[in-house]
Design a protein around this motif. Structure first.
Motif, mmCIF file in Angstrom:
data_model
loop_
_atom_site.group_PDB
_atom_site.id
_atom_site.type_symbol
_atom_site.label_atom_id
_atom_site.label_comp_id
_atom_site.label_asym_id
_atom_site.label_seq_id
_atom_site.Cartn_x
_atom_site.Cartn_y
_atom_site.Cartn_z
ATOM 1 N N THR A 3 -51.580 -76.092 24.240
ATOM 2 C CA THR A 3 -51.102 -75.595 23.134
ATOM 3 C C THR A 3 -50.444 -76.354 22.454
ATOM 4 O OG1 THR A 3 -50.759 -73.395 24.316
ATOM 5 C CG2 THR A 3 -49.506 -73.663 21.973
ATOM 6 N N THR A 4 -50.773 -76.500 21.085
ATOM 7 C CA THR A 4 -50.251 -77.727 20.305
ATOM 8 C C THR A 4 -49.803 -77.193 18.920
ATOM 9 O OG1 THR A 4 -51.848 -79.365 20.971
ATOM 10 C CG2 THR A 4 -50.608 -80.086 19.170
ATOM 11 N N TYR A 5 -48.580 -77.426 18.565
ATOM 12 C CA TYR A 5 -47.893 -76.801 17.196
ATOM 13 C C TYR A 5 -47.965 -78.203 16.123
ATOM 14 C CZ TYR A 5 -46.320 -72.447 19.144
ATOM 15 O OH TYR A 5 -46.313 -71.138 19.598
ATOM 16 N N GLY A 6 -48.298 -77.883 15.105
ATOM 17 C CA GLY A 6 -47.968 -78.885 14.367
ATOM 18 C C GLY A 6 -46.483 -78.891 13.365
ATOM 19 N N ILE A 7 -45.884 -79.992 13.172
ATOM 20 C CA ILE A 7 -44.626 -79.658 12.435
ATOM 21 C C ILE A 7 -44.762 -80.617 11.114
ATOM 22 C CG2 ILE A 7 -42.271 -80.180 12.715
ATOM 23 C CD1 ILE A 7 -42.445 -80.337 15.909
ATOM 24 N N PHE A 8 -44.717 -79.687 10.149
ATOM 25 C CA PHE A 8 -44.865 -80.167 8.853
ATOM 26 C C PHE A 8 -43.678 -80.433 8.135
ATOM 27 C CE2 PHE A 8 -45.736 -79.868 4.246
ATOM 28 C CZ PHE A 8 -46.183 -81.245 3.706
ATOM 29 N N TYR A 9 -43.136 -81.483 7.483
ATOM 30 C CA TYR A 9 -41.783 -81.468 6.726
ATOM 31 C C TYR A 9 -41.857 -82.589 5.896
ATOM 32 C CZ TYR A 9 -40.896 -85.878 9.555
ATOM 33 O OH TYR A 9 -41.233 -86.949 10.270
ATOM 34 N N ASN A 10 -41.058 -82.357 4.775
ATOM 35 C CA ASN A 10 -40.801 -83.028 3.684
ATOM 36 C C ASN A 10 -39.369 -83.714 4.030
ATOM 37 O OD1 ASN A 10 -39.925 -84.168 1.251
ATOM 38 N ND2 ASN A 10 -39.679 -82.341 0.034
ATOM 39 N N LEU A 38 -45.865 -84.347 14.781
ATOM 40 C CA LEU A 38 -45.247 -84.496 13.550
ATOM 41 C C LEU A 38 -46.211 -84.934 12.255
ATOM 42 C CD1 LEU A 38 -42.227 -86.404 14.902
ATOM 43 C CD2 LEU A 38 -42.384 -83.996 14.509
ATOM 44 N N LEU A 39 -46.047 -84.011 11.263
ATOM 45 C CA LEU A 39 -46.875 -84.162 10.134
ATOM 46 C C LEU A 39 -46.145 -84.663 8.749
ATOM 47 C CD1 LEU A 39 -49.305 -81.382 10.930
ATOM 48 C CD2 LEU A 39 -49.751 -83.499 11.605
ATOM 49 N N THR A 40 -46.019 -85.685 8.490
ATOM 50 C CA THR A 40 -45.469 -86.080 7.117
ATOM 51 C C THR A 40 -45.980 -87.164 6.588
ATOM 52 O OG1 THR A 40 -43.210 -86.412 6.058
ATOM 53 C CG2 THR A 40 -43.667 -87.485 8.336
ATOM 54 N N THR A 41 -46.003 -87.031 5.293
ATOM 55 C CA THR A 41 -46.689 -88.330 4.371
ATOM 56 C C THR A 41 -46.265 -88.029 2.895
ATOM 57 O OG1 THR A 41 -48.591 -89.465 3.875
ATOM 58 C CG2 THR A 41 -48.778 -87.056 3.742
ATOM 59 N N PRO A 42 -46.067 -89.189 2.317
ATOM 60 C CA PRO A 42 -45.683 -89.036 0.657
ATOM 61 C C PRO A 42 -46.645 -88.666 -0.033
ATOM 62 C CG PRO A 42 -45.955 -91.538 1.662
ATOM 63 C CD PRO A 42 -46.089 -90.638 2.787
ATOM 64 N N GLY A 43 -46.379 -87.640 -1.011
ATOM 65 C CA GLY A 43 -47.343 -87.395 -1.852
ATOM 66 C C GLY A 43 -47.969 -86.128 -1.686
ATOM 67 N N ILE A 44 -47.996 -85.158 -2.470
ATOM 68 C CA ILE A 44 -48.805 -83.897 -2.343
ATOM 69 C C ILE A 44 -50.170 -83.743 -1.706
ATOM 70 C CG2 ILE A 44 -49.327 -81.554 -3.144
ATOM 71 C CD1 ILE A 44 -46.599 -81.624 -4.510
ATOM 72 N N LEU A 61 -48.474 -73.878 12.916
ATOM 73 C CA LEU A 61 -48.048 -74.545 12.211
ATOM 74 C C LEU A 61 -46.574 -74.292 11.823
ATOM 75 C CD1 LEU A 61 -48.580 -77.300 10.235
ATOM 76 C CD2 LEU A 61 -49.359 -75.658 8.325
ATOM 77 N N ILE A 62 -45.529 -75.241 12.060
ATOM 78 C CA ILE A 62 -44.256 -74.926 11.688
ATOM 79 C C ILE A 62 -43.936 -75.859 10.616
ATOM 80 C CG2 ILE A 62 -41.983 -75.474 12.299
ATOM 81 C CD1 ILE A 62 -43.005 -75.323 15.283
ATOM 82 N N VAL A 63 -43.390 -75.124 9.336
ATOM 83 C CA VAL A 63 -43.140 -75.882 8.014
ATOM 84 C C VAL A 63 -41.563 -75.811 7.920
ATOM 85 C CG1 VAL A 63 -43.303 -75.819 5.699
ATOM 86 C CG2 VAL A 63 -45.081 -74.962 7.073
ATOM 87 N N ILE A 64 -40.894 -77.069 7.669
ATOM 88 C CA ILE A 64 -39.515 -77.517 7.632
ATOM 89 C C ILE A 64 -39.332 -77.913 6.125
ATOM 90 C CG2 ILE A 64 -37.423 -78.862 8.485
ATOM 91 C CD1 ILE A 64 -39.073 -79.218 11.039
ATOM 92 N N GLY A 65 -38.768 -77.055 5.490
ATOM 93 C CA GLY A 65 -38.464 -77.445 4.087
ATOM 94 C C GLY A 65 -38.150 -75.833 3.242
ATOM 95 N N GLY A 66 -38.248 -76.356 1.883
ATOM 96 C CA GLY A 66 -38.151 -75.079 0.881
ATOM 97 C C GLY A 66 -39.348 -74.525 0.734
ATOM 98 N N ASP A 67 -39.388 -73.493 -0.554
ATOM 99 C CA ASP A 67 -40.575 -72.940 -0.836
ATOM 100 C C ASP A 67 -41.688 -73.995 -1.190
ATOM 101 O OD1 ASP A 67 -39.620 -70.518 -0.376
ATOM 102 O OD2 ASP A 67 -38.628 -70.260 -2.526
#
Length: 298
Positions: A3-10, A38-44, A61-67
């Protein structure tokens, strides 16, 4: 298969603390026998591409940040036509989505919720032009233009008051525009629009401003604002309460096409960030993804 979760953050969310919270989340998941990436990279565009590339390997998928950060993740899901559980750790300046679903705003409480998963809830989503998610709201008109003027530092320091100050300065200026609203079963209407607010739920920032309309988007049009309307206008800016205002037109719909009747350029904001110009096509997708929540609510 593990089981693997992605963690996307700004990396900029939460005054730059999102990276720290991301590593804390990875450790907490590991303690529960769950692997993570861990998933993060500059630019949308690069962030959307990274999420789409990684989705087939993920159970959630876990999302860390605002709307705005959540919008990037949901846009990736829309474009990939993917269905996956979502966990949210709110760390934005304004967390409309998290407030609506009563998600904990304390990072440690949010991490614990995701690790234990007491409940999931099917959540709808609005899609713009078949490519862009609208997680919480889409706006255009004068108040949306005002949002462009408010700097990130002002929002972090003064919160809603920074918008209110700028908004009062605009009262009596910038006239309404004729905007055409086309609906599948209700024909076309050209309405004078000073500001348009389109939301996926009946509340904004925890403030209920409209009657429930399950499975539909909520469209509220502020027809005009002058000095006579200053008190209800300030009330709206502080509370989001539109229900008793005579200057408001409220509609609900499952889909809509919105254009500028004069051809004048009109830029929208989606989940707080500058987005596409009119014309736009909007479609509400019922029960589009499963959200990890403390308890199921209406």
């Amino acid at each position: 298969m593990a089981t693997t979760y992605g963690i996307f953050y700004n990396g900029q969310a939460g005054n730059g603390q999102a990276a720290t919270v991301a590593h804390q989340t990875a450790q907490a998941l590991s303690n529960h026998g769950i692997e993570s990436r861990l998933l993060t990279t500059p630019g949308i565009p690069r962030a959307i591409a990274l999420i789409k590339q990684t989705l087939p390997q993920l159970s959630a998928l876990i999302v860390i940040g605002g709307d705005g950060t959540l919008n990037v993740a949901m846009t990736a899901l829309i474009q990939a036509e993917a269905h996956i559980r979502i966990g949210v750790i709110p760390m934005g300046t304004v967390n409309n989505f998290a407030t609506r679903y009563q998600l904990p705003t304390d990072p440690q409480a949010a991490i614990e919720l995701i690790c234990t998963q007491p409940a999931t809830q099917a959540v709808g989503m609005l899609v713009c032009n078949q490519r862009r998610a609208v997680v919480s709201s889409l706006t255009f008109g004068n108040l949306a233009d005002i949002s462009n003027e408010v700097r990130q530092s002002e929002k972090q320091r003064f919160g809603k008051l920074s918008y209110l100050y700028r908004a009062i300065r605009h009262i009596g200026h910038n006239k309404s525009l004729p905007i055409r609203y086309q609906f599948k079963h209700e024909g076309s209407h050209t309405l004078k629009t000073w500001f348009c607010l389109i939301t996926t739920t009946k509340s904004v920032g925890g403030h209920v401003y409209s009657a429930s309309a399950p499975g539909k988007m909520h469209i509220s049009l502020l027809n005009n604002i002058g000095w006579r309307q200053v008190i209800p206008y300030i009330w709206f800016a502080l509370t989001g309460n539109l229900q008793n205002s005579k200057a408001i037109t409220q509609l609900t719909a499952t889909s809509a096409r919105i254009t500028s009747a004069t051809g004048q350029a009109v830029t929208t904001r989606i989940d707080g960030d500058p987005a596409v110009k009119l014309p736009i096509e909007l479609t509400y997708l019922t029960d589009r993804f499963e959200l990890i929540v403390p308890t199921v609510i209406e």
